[in-house]
Design a protein around this motif. Sequence first.
Motif, short mmCIF file in Angstrom:
data_model
loop_
_atom_site.label_atom_id
_atom_site.label_comp_id
_atom_site.label_asym_id
_atom_site.label_seq_id
_atom_site.Cartn_x
_atom_site.Cartn_y
_atom_site.Cartn_z
N UNK A 44 0.84 -1.18 0.00
CA UNK A 44 0.00 0.00 0.00
C UNK A 44 0.89 1.24 0.00
N UNK A 45 0.49 2.26 -0.75
CA UNK A 45 1.29 3.48 -0.86
C UNK A 45 0.71 4.57 0.03
N UNK A 46 1.59 5.45 0.46
CA UNK A 46 1.14 6.59 1.26
C UNK A 46 1.08 7.87 0.43
N UNK A 47 1.37 7.76 -0.86
CA UNK A 47 1.34 8.91 -1.76
C UNK A 47 -0.11 9.33 -1.99
N UNK A 48 -0.49 10.56 -1.63
CA UNK A 48 -1.88 11.00 -1.80
C UNK A 48 -2.30 11.10 -3.27
N UNK A 49 -1.32 11.17 -4.18
CA UNK A 49 -1.63 11.32 -5.61
C UNK A 49 -1.57 9.99 -6.35
N UNK A 50 -1.26 8.92 -5.66
CA UNK A 50 -1.18 7.61 -6.30
C UNK A 50 -2.53 7.24 -6.89
N UNK A 51 -2.50 6.80 -8.12
CA UNK A 51 -3.74 6.41 -8.79
C UNK A 51 -4.47 7.58 -9.42
N UNK A 52 -3.99 8.80 -9.21
CA UNK A 52 -4.63 9.96 -9.83
C UNK A 52 -4.45 9.86 -11.34
N UNK A 53 -5.46 10.27 -12.06
CA UNK A 53 -5.40 10.22 -13.51
C UNK A 53 -4.42 11.26 -14.03
N UNK A 54 -3.50 10.82 -14.87
CA UNK A 54 -2.55 11.72 -15.49
C UNK A 54 -2.97 11.92 -16.94
N UNK A 55 -3.10 13.17 -17.34
CA UNK A 55 -3.46 13.45 -18.73
C UNK A 55 -2.56 14.52 -19.29
N UNK A 56 -2.32 14.43 -20.56
CA UNK A 56 -1.56 15.42 -21.30
C UNK A 56 -2.24 15.53 -22.66
N UNK A 57 -3.10 16.54 -22.79
CA UNK A 57 -3.90 16.68 -24.00
C UNK A 57 -3.06 16.82 -25.26
N UNK A 58 -1.99 17.59 -25.19
CA UNK A 58 -1.13 17.78 -26.36
C UNK A 58 -0.50 16.46 -26.77
N UNK A 59 -0.03 15.69 -25.80
CA UNK A 59 0.56 14.39 -26.10
C UNK A 59 -0.48 13.45 -26.70
N UNK A 60 -1.68 13.46 -26.17
CA UNK A 60 -2.74 12.62 -26.72
C UNK A 60 -3.05 13.00 -28.16
N UNK A 61 -3.08 14.30 -28.45
CA UNK A 61 -3.30 14.76 -29.82
C UNK A 61 -2.22 14.23 -30.74
#
Length: 72
Positions: free
Chosen positions: A1-18
Motif C-alpha cells: 500500500x502506498x502513502x502517496x496521496x496522488x497515487x492512482x490519480x489520472x494523469x493526462x496530457x492533452x497535447x501528447x494525446x493529440x
Amino acid sequence: MTTDPHAGAELTDDALQDEIELVGDLVVAASASERPLTDDEIDRALGIERGQCEGPDEATEHAHRIWKRQNA
C-alpha cells in the motif's frame, strides 16, 4: 500500500494525446499504402490543407479539431 496521496490519480496530457492520435492516423494511412506517402497524402491523413496553418502547433490543433469533427 502506498502513502502517496496522488497515487492512482489520472494523469493526462492533452497535447501528447493529440500527437499520439495524429501518429496513429499516419500509421493507418502508411499501412494502407504500398509505397511511401507523398506530402499531400500525409496532409490528407492529418486532415490539413497545405498553406492553411502557420506552424506545427497550429497544424496539430487544426488537424485534431478536424479529426474530432469527422469521428464524432
